[in-house]
Write an enzyme that holds these catalytic residues in place. Sequence first.
Site, short mmCIF file in Angstrom:
data_model
loop_
_atom_site.label_atom_id
_atom_site.label_comp_id
_atom_site.label_asym_id
_atom_site.label_seq_id
_atom_site.Cartn_x
_atom_site.Cartn_y
_atom_site.Cartn_z
N LYS A 110 45.48 40.23 19.72
CA LYS A 110 44.24 39.72 18.96
C LYS A 110 43.52 40.69 18.49
O LYS A 110 42.47 40.99 19.19
CB LYS A 110 43.45 38.91 19.84
CG LYS A 110 43.99 37.47 20.25
CD LYS A 110 43.05 36.38 20.87
CE LYS A 110 43.69 35.35 21.26
NZ LYS A 110 44.72 35.32 22.52
N THR A 130 38.95 28.68 20.97
CA THR A 130 38.52 27.41 21.56
C THR A 130 37.63 27.29 22.39
O THR A 130 36.77 26.39 23.05
CB THR A 130 39.82 26.68 21.87
OG1 THR A 130 40.54 27.52 22.68
CG2 THR A 130 40.43 25.96 20.86
N ARG A 160 51.67 26.80 31.13
CA ARG A 160 51.77 26.13 32.39
C ARG A 160 52.55 24.87 32.38
O ARG A 160 53.48 24.73 33.36
CB ARG A 160 50.41 25.88 33.02
CG ARG A 160 49.85 27.39 33.39
CD ARG A 160 48.12 27.04 33.38
NE ARG A 160 47.63 26.72 32.34
CZ ARG A 160 46.30 26.98 32.06
NH1 ARG A 160 45.66 26.89 33.17
NH2 ARG A 160 45.86 26.73 30.96
N LYS A 188 55.67 34.09 24.23
CA LYS A 188 54.24 34.78 23.76
C LYS A 188 54.02 35.87 25.09
O LYS A 188 54.08 35.64 26.19
CB LYS A 188 53.28 33.94 23.82
CG LYS A 188 52.03 34.65 23.30
CD LYS A 188 51.08 33.50 23.05
CE LYS A 188 50.22 33.14 23.99
NZ LYS A 188 49.19 33.83 24.54
N ASP A 225 50.44 38.46 21.37
CA ASP A 225 49.24 38.12 21.20
C ASP A 225 48.31 39.00 21.86
O ASP A 225 47.79 38.90 22.93
CB ASP A 225 49.43 36.72 22.17
CG ASP A 225 48.04 35.88 22.03
OD1 ASP A 225 47.29 36.40 21.04
OD2 ASP A 225 47.62 35.05 23.07
N ASP A 260 38.89 45.49 14.83
CA ASP A 260 38.32 46.69 15.13
C ASP A 260 37.99 46.97 13.30
O ASP A 260 38.04 46.25 12.74
CB ASP A 260 39.32 47.66 15.65
CG ASP A 260 38.18 49.04 16.30
OD1 ASP A 260 37.23 49.32 15.41
OD2 ASP A 260 38.66 49.45 17.43
O1 C5P Z 1 49.28 27.35 30.07
P1 C5P Z 1 48.65 27.00 28.83
O2 C5P Z 1 49.72 26.08 28.23
O3 C5P Z 1 47.15 26.33 28.75
O4 C5P Z 1 48.54 28.30 28.02
C1 C5P Z 1 48.23 28.53 26.51
C2 C5P Z 1 48.48 29.77 26.08
O5 C5P Z 1 47.90 29.90 24.95
C3 C5P Z 1 47.66 30.82 26.84
O6 C5P Z 1 48.52 32.08 26.99
C4 C5P Z 1 46.31 30.82 26.45
O7 C5P Z 1 45.82 32.36 26.41
C5 C5P Z 1 46.79 30.82 24.89
N1 C5P Z 1 45.41 30.32 24.10
C6 C5P Z 1 44.98 29.03 24.34
N2 C5P Z 1 43.96 28.54 23.25
C7 C5P Z 1 43.64 29.36 22.24
C8 C5P Z 1 44.35 30.52 22.13
C9 C5P Z 1 45.32 30.83 22.91
O8 C5P Z 1 45.15 28.31 25.07
N3 C5P Z 1 42.88 28.81 21.51
#
Ligand code: C5P
Length: 236
Positions: free
Chosen positions: A62, A122, A214, A33, A60, A65
């Site tokens: 998003k 979220t 992460r 992603k 990604d 517009d």
């Molecule tokens: O490090 P982690 O697993 O928390 O990363 C989650 C990824 O998913 C990040 O790129 C974050 O921006 C994305 N994301 C999220 N929650 C959402 C939408 C996207 O954590 N509701």
Amino acid sequence: MNESRICIALDFQTKEEVEEFLKKFGDEKLYVKVGMELFYGTGIEMIKTIKEMGHKIFLDLKLHDIPNTVKSAMKQLAKLDVDIVNVHASGSIAMMKAAIEGLEEGKSTDKRPLCIAVTCLTSLDQEVLDNELLIHEELPEVVLKWAENAKEAGLDGVVCSPLESKIIHDHLGLDFLTVTPGIRLVDDSVNDQKRVTTPAMAKELTSSYIVVGRTITRAEDPLAAYREVYKQFQGE
Ligand code: C5P
């Protein structure tokens, strides 16, 4: 191994960091992603490099517009031959339909990129919906309605929490994709995610794809972490 349905979130700032990270996976074909941070820093060159390595890409960005602008922007993104792109469902059914039209016009192969919608971020909660956005329905109702709108517009799925995945699939069918972040292995720190699930739970809850950042990118051994996530989510 089957085609991966684990999107590794490449939340890095530079091309060098990405290349260093991807080297750890050898010849393994991944789904990655690319979000705003990396794309705004490295642009189309980074997308081309990742494609040349044979990985699939969820871009990604998003989009949100007026329909005409989203259509033109999607026409450009379709030329990059990425695999998934996304928009905000709150931009309206007309905007989401325009996104699909743009992708169809710009696609460089028979198949346009899949297009999914972000429902409620979220980071929003009921209080923000009520007091700032003046949306007084319950949050899960809003998520389901916006997912229905996305389906009506011809989109392929939504980004949502694994906890919402099952209800969306129950209402809209298993073919409508749910792409779910907020994934952690049991021993990980939760970081800034409020509600997390393991890859095994995400599988139980019928997530179509999981987005994992992460847990893999900051692991001492990213390849081992990826294998564990894969084993839990896709079996083998
Ligand atoms: O490090 P982690 O697993 O928390 O990363 C989650 C990824 O998913 C990040 O790129 C974050 O921006 C994305 N994301 C999220 N929650 C959402 C939408 C996207 O954590 N509701």
